[in-house]
Design a protein around this motif. Structure first.
Motif, short mmCIF file in Angstrom:
data_model
loop_
_atom_site.label_atom_id
_atom_site.label_comp_id
_atom_site.label_asym_id
_atom_site.label_seq_id
_atom_site.Cartn_x
_atom_site.Cartn_y
_atom_site.Cartn_z
N LEU A 1 0.82 -1.20 0.00
CA LEU A 1 0.00 0.00 0.00
C LEU A 1 0.86 1.26 0.00
O LEU A 1 0.59 2.22 -0.73
N LEU A 2 1.91 1.26 0.81
CA LEU A 2 2.77 2.42 0.93
C LEU A 2 3.51 2.71 -0.37
O LEU A 2 3.54 3.85 -0.84
N ALA B 1 1.12 4.04 -2.95
CA ALA B 1 0.74 5.41 -2.62
C ALA B 1 1.85 6.39 -3.00
O ALA B 1 1.59 7.47 -3.53
N ILE B 2 3.08 6.00 -2.74
CA ILE B 2 4.22 6.85 -3.13
C ILE B 2 4.23 7.02 -4.64
O ILE B 2 4.42 8.13 -5.15
N ASP B 3 4.02 5.94 -5.37
CA ASP B 3 4.04 5.99 -6.83
C ASP B 3 2.92 6.88 -7.38
O ASP B 3 3.11 7.58 -8.36
N ARG B 4 1.75 6.86 -6.74
CA ARG B 4 0.63 7.70 -7.18
C ARG B 4 0.83 9.17 -6.82
O ARG B 4 0.10 10.03 -7.28
N ASP C 1 0.67 10.24 -3.60
CA ASP C 1 -0.12 10.52 -2.40
C ASP C 1 0.72 11.11 -1.27
O ASP C 1 0.17 11.73 -0.36
N LEU C 2 2.02 10.88 -1.30
CA LEU C 2 2.88 11.41 -0.24
C LEU C 2 3.74 12.58 -0.72
O LEU C 2 4.75 12.91 -0.11
#
Length: 129
Positions: free
Chosen positions: A112-113, A116-119, A121-122
């Motif tokens: 998930l992390l 999320a980084i790839d999208r 989100d962070l």
């Protein structure tokens, strides 16, 4: 982003396989790990990884310090609950909680992390520097 990759000894293979699976995402970021883990990941994936101390306790102290100075954006630390001293990493995880640094301690959260980084989100983490 600065991403830490770590695993307890019995989770090394799982972390290496994770890095193989997500190599295309991970290669876009600055990676760091402890010496032995770093060597295993580099040999299996060819990813460039900044190496920290060889000793787990010293490495965790170094990472906790970097977290306190906001020099780390995410931590993937695959933990083995059967380790004799499961509490060694608590100083690092407390620092992450204090500084709002996301960390994953199992494969489900690691996936998930990294996704999320790839999208992006962070991406807000980049603004903190």
């Amino acid at each position: 982003m600065d991403i830490v990759l770590m695993a307890d000894m019995r989770k090394y293979d799982l972390l290496v396989n994770f890095c193989i699976a997500y190599k295309n995402i991970l290669r876009k970021h600055r990676l760091m790990s402890l010496f032995n883990t770093s060597k295993l990941i580099q040999e299996a994936t060819g990813l460039e990884i900044n190496t920290l101390a060889t000793d787990l306790v010293t490495g965790i102290d170094q990472l906790a310090s970097r977290v306190s100075y906001n020099e780390i954006d995410a931590i993937i630390y695959l933990r083995d609950q059967d380790e004799p001293d499961y509490s060694i990493a608590n100083v690092l995880l407390r620092a992450c909680d204090n500084m709002n640094i996301p960390y994953a301690s199992n494969m489900a959260l690691a996936e998930l992390l990294v996704l999320a980084i790839d999208r992006g989100d962070l991406a807000w983490r980049e603004l903190l520097r």
